[in-house]
Every structure is written in structure tokens, then in C-alpha cells.
Design an enzyme around this catalytic site. Sequence first.
Site, PDB file in Angstrom:
ATOM      1  N   HIS A  29       0.831  -1.191   0.000  1.00 50.35           N
ATOM      2  CA  HIS A  29       0.000   0.000   0.000  1.00 50.35           C
ATOM      3  C   HIS A  29       0.873   1.251   0.000  1.00 50.35           C
ATOM      4  CE1 HIS A  29      -2.417  -3.298   1.599  1.00 50.35           C
ATOM      5  NE2 HIS A  29      -3.492  -2.645   1.214  1.00 50.35           N
ATOM      6  N   HIS A 264      -4.087   3.131  -3.555  1.00 56.35           N
ATOM      7  CA  HIS A 264      -4.210   2.568  -2.208  1.00 56.35           C
ATOM      8  C   HIS A 264      -3.484   1.245  -2.008  1.00 56.35           C
ATOM      9  CE1 HIS A 264      -6.010   1.130   1.527  1.00 56.35           C
ATOM     10  NE2 HIS A 264      -6.327   0.027   0.892  1.00 56.35           N
ATOM     11  N   GLU A 412     -19.351  -4.513  23.419  1.00 55.18           N
ATOM     12  CA  GLU A 412     -18.493  -5.693  23.536  1.00 55.18           C
ATOM     13  C   GLU A 412     -17.255  -5.563  22.675  1.00 55.18           C
ATOM     14  OE1 GLU A 412     -21.669  -5.757  22.522  1.00 55.18           O
ATOM     15  OE2 GLU A 412     -22.737  -6.571  24.259  1.00 55.18           O
ATOM     16  N   HIS A 474     -30.202 -15.523  22.876  1.00 51.98           N
ATOM     17  CA  HIS A 474     -29.278 -15.408  23.996  1.00 51.98           C
ATOM     18  C   HIS A 474     -28.626 -16.733  24.373  1.00 51.98           C
ATOM     19  CE1 HIS A 474     -30.885 -11.435  24.239  1.00 51.98           C
ATOM     20  NE2 HIS A 474     -30.285 -11.144  25.364  1.00 51.98           N
TER      21      HIS A 474
END
Lengths: 674, 674
Positions: A29, A264, A412, A474
Site C-alpha cells: 500500500h 491505495h 463488547e 441469547h
Amino acid sequence: MSDPVLDRLCIDAIRFLSVDAVEKAKSGHPGAPMGAAPMAYVLWDRFLRHNPAETAWPDRDRFVLSAGHASMLLYSLLHLTGYQLSLDEIKRFRQIGSRTPGHPEYGEIPGVEVTTGPLGQGFANGVGMAIAERMLAQRFNRPGHTIVDHRTFAIVSDGDLMEGVAAEAASLAGHLKLGKLIYLYDDNKVSIEGGTTLAFTEDVAARFRSYGWRVLGPLDGMDTAQVDAALREATSSEDRPTLIVCRTTIGYGAPTKAGLNVAHGEPLGAEEAKGAKKALGWEHPEFTVPPQAAAHMRLALQRGAAAMQDWNQRFHAYRAAFPAEAAQLRQAVHGELPPGWDVGLDSLFPPDKPLATREAGSQALNRIAAKVPALAGGSADLAPSTKTLIKDGGDISAGAFGGRNFHFGVREHAMGSICNGLARHGGVIPYAATFLIFSDYMRPPMRLAAMMRQRVIYVFTHDSIGVGEDGPTHQPVEQLMGLRSVPNMVVIRPADATETVEAWKLAVARRDGPTALVLSRQNLPVLDRSIYPTASSVKHGAYILWEASPDPDLIIIATGSEVSIALDAAKQLQAQGVAARVVSMPSWELFDAQPADYRERVLPSRIRARVSIEAGAKVGWERYIGLDGGAIGLSTFGTSAPAKDVYEHLGITASHLVQQAQAVLHRLQRAKVS
Amino acid sequence: MSDPVLDRLCIDAIRFLSVDAVEKAKSGHPGAPMGAAPMAYVLWDRFLRHNPAETAWPDRDRFVLSAGHASMLLYSLLHLTGYQLSLDEIKRFRQIGSRTPGHPEYGEIPGVEVTTGPLGQGFANGVGMAIAERMLAQRFNRPGHTIVDHRTFAIVSDGDLMEGVAAEAASLAGHLKLGKLIYLYDDNKVSIEGGTTLAFTEDVAARFRSYGWRVLGPLDGMDTAQVDAALREATSSEDRPTLIVCRTTIGYGAPTKAGLNVAHGEPLGAEEAKGAKKALGWEHPEFTVPPQAAAHMRLALQRGAAAMQDWNQRFHAYRAAFPAEAAQLRQAVHGELPPGWDVGLDSLFPPDKPLATREAGSQALNRIAAKVPALAGGSADLAPSTKTLIKDGGDISAGAFGGRNFHFGVREHAMGSICNGLARHGGVIPYAATFLIFSDYMRPPMRLAAMMRQRVIYVFTHDSIGVGEDGPTHQPVEQLMGLRSVPNMVVIRPADATETVEAWKLAVARRDGPTALVLSRQNLPVLDRSIYPTASSVKHGAYILWEASPDPDLIIIATGSEVSIALDAAKQLQAQGVAARVVSMPSWELFDAQPADYRERVLPSRIRARVSIEAGAKVGWERYIGLDGGAIGLSTFGTSAPAKDVYEHLGITASHLVQQAQAVLHRLQRAKVS
């Protein structure tokens, strides 16, 4: 006083080392290093306090290249400022065994603080590092003795800022007013698919202000004076984190590719590289570092030595005044545990009454935390359920980093990535808690913790359909197998309170990678260790818990909450004349790491009648039960009902296990006869 | 003209149905329904255009309860407005087999648009629904014939707004100016660990404005007039999405728990419930719906019937004027495929020259897209690499939803969740593309797609260490096993271009769940189907590709890029006198779903000498190779170097396979002798 000509020479040296390395590797890159070299140079030349000769200096500033694909920018800086990274290594960019992999990898290269590449991670890692700095500062600094006092810098890209994990971490960084956190945003307006206008038109500055950040710019990120002024302002006050929006041109200088996405992710090509050199007036052969640039950049070694000498003197005085604290700081920074930290834990749980392993984990954590001050952590807004609060540990909040309990919020992913930053900073042994099902939200940082061999402890409670009423969204099913398949991750699912203690001890003691503790929501019988073998066998990953005969007909392998079901079934089988062995297998990884003779002793090759039971995905258990065995587990999602009913409904029961065992024996018998 | 007394009666009916159900279940979340009942009532009573008697009406407004834990709020609304959800079902809240599971589950209950519970998902699903609406509107509406014109509403919580996935989706929703998207934010200032001040102090309104949203409020979310006024304003202009910040009191009315986190996730308890009823003047027995409230709420049926009648008339006129379009709309909405959509794909790839399966996938996608107008998708800013652009398909952007190519930005998680929303809305068959490694960022929505049995197609390219130079952060290892362990997920890793075509056909044809297509970055030989059996066997998951003898000594099982290595090895083994069978196994799930006799034919039980080869985690392959086999694969992370070197370095080679095969045969031979 800066010398613009010299500055430019250094900047171009960074640029073209990068371009040349990418060209030689035929991969990489080049665009980001060409655009971001000026800001990186100003930061490293004038602000970053580091010592290339002593990368473990604990009070160094931390630098994170969150846009890890721009690795050659970092490797150029490391090489030029005198880190142990030779020009030969630069020439071996992206080749096997080199110290210059495609993305920066912690452990490979001195000076790389953290492995980056997956976008957003470095951003959040830096937040963790900045928190760790504040925690150590509050714990160890004393009036007149400021021995922990450093900044965390990062270069972040639009890709980083689009990722949700960065958003989560940024919100938390603002909440905690991390004033020593300073990020340079390489705002080049280009993403892989085209201009950022394709997908990213939000007002980034306003967003970061809404989080409580100071936002500077947008400024010309390729104008060293402007970058210098912004960094000066950012470092002049410490009331909140700073984002400096730096407009740059990707592939700056490249005649046809500058400013475009084609700059890029692939080499410029010989012609374009030549054109870029011409455009910027760079007339050196490939991989040349002009002596003036080299000399100037390597001043970092002198500055680093001086800064460290100063710090060493200060630390000397600190040690004289506060010998105990100095010793503790040393211990914390080296990740060492105080002698006797794990003494007396074994007898925590008599078999009096059933206990959820999350509750047992809570007690173990608290006992260990009392002895290990570096242990700190928290949950993604579930502490009352995960039971992971350190009692009297105090909260971590803005301006109050003496606490040990994090409130990560319902974030999380950032929690996982921040823990990586805490671990990589050092001085903190972090734990991250949530329900096992939500480990899905934090897989990328867990993988990086494993890859970086970091001691991060995951406390995953509510580990099965035992969650009950909350239902399939869950109830974990595939999560256990998903975690087990991560290289260098140790997963431990203890059968009861006594195994939980051992699991916690192993997690804290493990220095070369993360450990996931997988704990039950529901109460489980506590195994009577005066009857069953000691729980210290958890360290072997699996052990014979009970057997009807030393030469059993059948092996039942169980983990966690299903171990007591397995014991039930084994005793029923005994009544039916079948001699079963019950193996408690809290950890596949630990078991697989045992010597062959131990594994053979626990699971003798000749015994092919094997049944596994685990309230998770069945797939994968063939590793231990083979083609002839039977697995009790799940191949569907769970269901919403009281836990007992769910177990019954899905057949995770002793009677089903007995039936399955008989079927396996019958099948093998038939095969032998035929 | 609203009647405040009646309104209040209805609101309290919602509240106490919820409270009673949670009490009876001894489990659940009473707090949110008690606080959010007023806003939900105003929305459902005065704004939501739906027909409880006809849940499949395509032009209905969509409602998403992103805060899925407040499920009783939704069940109460469904019951009261006349959906097929009886009071008996409410009484069986969270019990086995009930239609009222702990979190709303799509498929279980008419009127539940989407399964929610894992926070942030519903938020992003709604964005997908709103995009789908615009896509269908642009595709099918004609001047004077507006047949697609509905809104997407959601109730979202602070937990939703903390999650990164919601941040990603919100940024994209603002970018796309989704003016028919209206979210009510239940801002109750309480999270599980305590007040939101613990972790969430950002300026939410400013953040959403930075994304380009209209933000209304903060207002008193329990004042029906204020909510009404805000919804009126939100629905009055459609230039951008709207967030209405509604301050509420969690557990409103509960004498000691109102406003506190203890009201969130457990029953109030008999005393507290009684106290709440008293405080709000509710004097009915449990599970009572006062007749006036019932009568009023059930007016939704009349309104719904009228709205649908109106729409039916308009659709009638549309069909008369545009019969072809009407037929296509019907087809799209029903998720049907046009006849002949898969004709002529088989012969796309002659074995002339090697081709990356990502490239073959690109061609297959484009051929199918030409025949299936509902197929639309995009990548998380990697389209040039994933090769997932529909040529001449046009871009989806603000105000231009006639395109078929999404630019999701570097937002894998939102991409996955938005695709769930697109699929659940209907009319669009979505695909989501990124590198396989970044599937880790989107595991929660993939799981939900599987749970909801939605046709979402994942295109995961760069599927192994074949990624090469980008190194371990970009090289998947455990991802394949991780995906395979998700119930109801079909994973297909084709061996070559011809298998890729079949994989795409299966993914598009599959109506009851998601499919992950796992494709190579690197070129692979195209198998000559005049020599090898037809690739249509991909539908069986695994098939015999080649064998040295119909009674082979050994089976080699391979997937994807390793199939050609397996063929090489098998031929080398033949030269060594070992008759091997090569099984191409693109999909475990499809193979496992075959009849036993087919599976036995491909993998005869008696042949225990088996070796698997896959450039991914070895763990799990014991499912097919058993305890006696050998696996070629990885148990570590990869490394940065050209792909060929990485394969060599990590031993994913024909020579290693040959060696492993001989070792397995030797071991079995020895076992037989002894």
C-alpha cells in the site's frame, strides 16, 4: 527551529522507502505512506517521546498505526529513527520470515506496539493504552514523583472511523476524558471503492465533538507547520482526547494516481513511481536514505537516551522514596504475579450446595484480585449477571483511574479491543466479561489477542441453553466451537465451582495468550473432591473423573454443566451392566497440549465406544469421539423456556445419554460381529 | 380527537399485560414496557399503517422493537390490536412452545417483523428495511401509481445506541437520507449496571445530527401529546431519517424500582407489581384487558382493512396499467425467481486457463443478476477485490435507489444487519461481500439470518492463507469452522470456477437460510468436466471427483483451492502404488443433509484411511477423517509472504499430503497387524 528543506528531505525519504519497498515486493500500500508521511514525520520528530534503543521503556509514548495497511510508513520511521530494523529488512518487505510483514505485527518488530490491519482495532487499542497509562499514573505516581506520564498517539484512517468498534471506543474515550490520547486522522477522502463520498459523508468532526473530543482542523496534513501547530495545541491541555483532522492526498506526487483509490492497495508501477520521484524532486537510487535525512532522523536516539536518562533518574529517586511501590511497578510492568497469589484458593468450595460457575468465578476473581493488584476489568453492561465486579475495587471513571472496575457500556467489541490495548500497554491484566453469546460481537479483538499472545481473560457467562427463558438469541450454540478453533486461544468450560477456581488460576498464570472462561448461569452441583480426583487436573485439559471399571466399555466425555449429567448417566449405565468412564474435559486446547501418553491414558485408542455431551454445537466433537461415537449436543438453535425444560426439550439429558451410549455400543458390537 | 382517559387506559393495559406476563413467567423485562408503553401506543394507535389481519401486506409500515428484551411491549400491542396472539399465549410467556418467547422471534408470531434481542441489530435491520422500501418504490412506482410507500419505525434503547453496529448503520442511513425511517429512542437513562452516566455520556442528539439525521426532542416520552407532535413532525417531511429522543422512566409506576436498573431484567415481584398498579390506579385482576381499551385498540383492524382496501384498489389500477411490473412486483415480494434464471450457466467456464473463484463468482453473479432483478448487494468497501459489482447495475445512493450496487463503507457489521433487514422486508435478495477474515466483524447478523431462515448470500473472498502478502491479520484460519458451526448456515467453498457457478445457483435458490460462498483470491485450475464428473454435484455437498480404483485404499477429502492439490497428490500416490479417491467437499452442510446411502457411497465406513486437506483450521475435520485419519491444515496463524511461499511454509502441499497419506496407511496397517 525547523529546517523546511531538511524536513522535506526526511519526509520524502519516508515516502520513497515506502514506495520502493512496495515496488520490490510487488505488493502493498504505497498511497497512505505518501500522503501521511508529513504528519507522521512531525509527530515522530517533534512530539513522540520514545527511545529507539530501548523499546521496553515503560514511560515511552505509545504510537499506533491503526491504518495498518500503511505498514511501510511505520517501518520507514522505525528504520530511520534507529530501531533494530535494517534496510535489508525493508527490502524484504512482505517476504517469508522478514521483520516487515504486510501489516505491522507485534512481536516481529521492535517498536511496533500492536498488531494492526483489521480496521478500527488500532483506534480502540490506543484507547486501552491511554486508560492503562492513567491507571498506572494514579496507582504509582506520588507528589513530586511523576513517573508514569506519557501519551498515546495514533494515525487513523477513514476506514478506521467507519468501523463501529472505533465509534464505541471513541464514545468511551470521550466519556473517560482521556486527555493524553491524540489521534491524527489521515483524511484523504479516498476509500477502496472510490471517494469517501460513496459511503461516508457524515460530519466526522461534529461526531467526535459529540463524544466529548477536542477536534482540531481540518488542516493541510501535508503542511508540517499546520500539523506542528495542531499537535502543539493537542498536547497543551489534557482535559479530553483530541482528533486532528488532516487533509492529505493519497499517493501524493504520483503523476496519474495521486488522490485516487488506485494509489491505495497496489504498487504504483515502475513508471508511476519514477514519475512521483520526479514530481517531488527525488533523485536518488532505490532504497536510498540521504545522509542528512538519516542523521537528522537518528537524533531520535539521542533524544530518546536523554529522555530515558531523565526518567531513570526520576525513577531512582522514586525508588528511594517509595521502595515498595517501585517494586510493585516493576512487577506490574513485567506482568509478574506476586508470590503466593494463588495460595488457598483450592478449598474455596465445599460440596455443600450447588453453585453457578459464574458465582464461583466471582469468588475466585475476587480472591485473586485481592492478591494481584494489576487484575482489572469489567463487563459490557452486564456485571450484575456476569458477577465480575471486584468488590471494593472502585470504579474507573473520568478523572478517577484508581479503580479496578470498568464500565464498558453495551460495547463488547470495544471492550475486547480496549483490553488488547491494556494488555499491550502493560501494567494491567485485563478481563472482559459478557454473556457467551455476545462473544460474537468481539471476535476480531479476541483473534488479535491470540495472535499477539496477550494475557487477556474473557469471562463468558450464560454459556448455553441453560440461559433458559431469554431464548435462542441469547443461547449460545456454535460459540464454543468458534472459540476453540482460534489458534492460541485457550477455552475452559469448568464443570463446577472447584474447576472454576483452577480455570481462573490458569487464566491469570498464562502469559502467552488469551483464555476464555466459559461459565454457567445456572447452579451446578459442586463435585466432592474427597470422592473425585482433584480439580487441579483442569490444567491437563481433561481427566478421568469417575469410572465403573479401570477397563471401561465406554467413555463419556463431558464439559461444564453437562459433567454432572454424564455422571448420572454413567451410574445408570453401571446399573445396566455397562462400565463407563466419565472424562471431564474443561479444555480441548490444554488436553491437546498434553504428552501423548497422558492423552492415551485418558482416552485409550482401543476404546472406540465414546459419547460426548455438551450443551453446544455437536459438530467438532468427532475430534474425540471419532466416526464411531455419538454426540449429545445441538445442531439447531435453542428455544425460550425455563432452563430445565429447554434441556429436556433438546435432549441434553442423562436418559438420552444412556440411550446414545447403548446405541454406540450396539453399533460397534454389530460391526465387530459382521 | 384523542381521549386522554382512554389513551391512558390503553397504555396501562399494555403496561400491566407486560407486568403480569413477566410475573407469571417469573422471568423477563418489565421496566421497558412500563416506560415505553405511551410512545408505543401513540405510534401504533395513530401512525403505524398496518393490518393485524393481513401481516403479509407488502405495503405495510414496518415496526422493529430493537430493544428486544421489551418483548412483552410488542406482544401486548400485537394482542391488543388484533393480531393472532391470544391472551393464553401471553400467559405462556417464555414457556416451551409458546408464541411468546423471551425475545421477539420472527416466524413464531405474526406481526414480529424481525428477531431482536442482541442489541443494535434491530436498529440496523430497520435501515435495511427502509432501503428496501426505497428500492422497490423506485423500481415499481409509476407516475400516478404509488404502490410502494411505507415507513419503518423502531423503538431503540440506549443499549442499541451504544453498539457499534447501530453507529455504522446510522451513518449509512444519514448518508442515504432515508426519510421514511423514524426511530423512537427510549431514553430512560438506565442501563444494567446502573445509570447511563456510568458509561454513556456522549451527546446522542449531536451525534445523530452529525450523521445527517433530524433529531427531535428530548421530550417527555410518557406524554402522549408530545410524542404525537414529534411523530407528526417526523412524518411530515422525508428528507432525512429521524430520531425522536423520548425521556422515559423505566418501570414507571413501580413504587421502589421505578427509574432504577433493578426494574430492567427481572420480575417486579408481587408486592412491587401491586404497588405499581395502585400507583397508576389500575384496579383489575391479572391479565385483564378492559373492554374499552380492547375495543379501541382493535380499531387497528378496521383501519388496517381500510388501508389495505385502498391499497388493493390502487394495486388493481396499477396492475391494469402495468401488468408486467405488477407481476414482477409480486414475484419480488414473494421471493420467487423468474423461470429460466439459472439456464446456461453450466458452460460458462471451459478449462482453458486458471481463474480465481472470486472472478468466476463475479461472472456467475452477473449472469444471474441479469435474470434476477431482485438480486442486489455490495461490499464493505472492497468491491474491486471481492469482484462483486453488478456491471451496469448502477449505484444505490441518496435519492437514487434504482441501482443494485451498495456501497456499505468499511462497515461489515452494519452490512450484515442491513442485509437481514433487506431480506426481511422482501423484494430484494441481498448479498454482502467482504474478505473471509472480516466475516468476524459480522457474526451476530449472520447468526440471526440463520435463525430467521433468511436468504442472505455472503460472498467471502480471499478465503485462506492464499491471501499471501497481507499476512496473518488478513489470512483466515478458523473462520470456515466458525461458519460451519452456525446452525442453518450453508457454507460452500468451491474448488474451481465450475463449482463456483453451482454454488451461486444454490445460494440464490435457497429460500430457508443464508449461504456463505467462500472464494479464492488466487487463480485455481478449472476442472475439465469432460474428464471429471459434473459440477452439479456441488448440491450434494461432496462427491467423488477422481479415484485410482473403485475400491480405493485411501480417501482424500479436499475443499476449495486445495482440491487441485489433492488431485496432484492422488496421482503421485497412484505412482507409489496407493489407490486414492479424491472427494471434493465444497459444503459440509449439504453433504450431511444427503441420505445415508449417498454419504456411505462417497465415504464408505470401511475405509478408515482418510486425509483431509484444507487451508484453514484442522480442528473439526475429524468429523470426516475420524480418529485414524490425518488432516492437512493449520493450527497456527498464517504468515506474510507471497501465497505460494506461505502454502509451502505451512505445509499445504501435495508432497505433505502424500507423506501424511502414507503415514495414515502405515499406522492403520500396523494397528491391524498388532
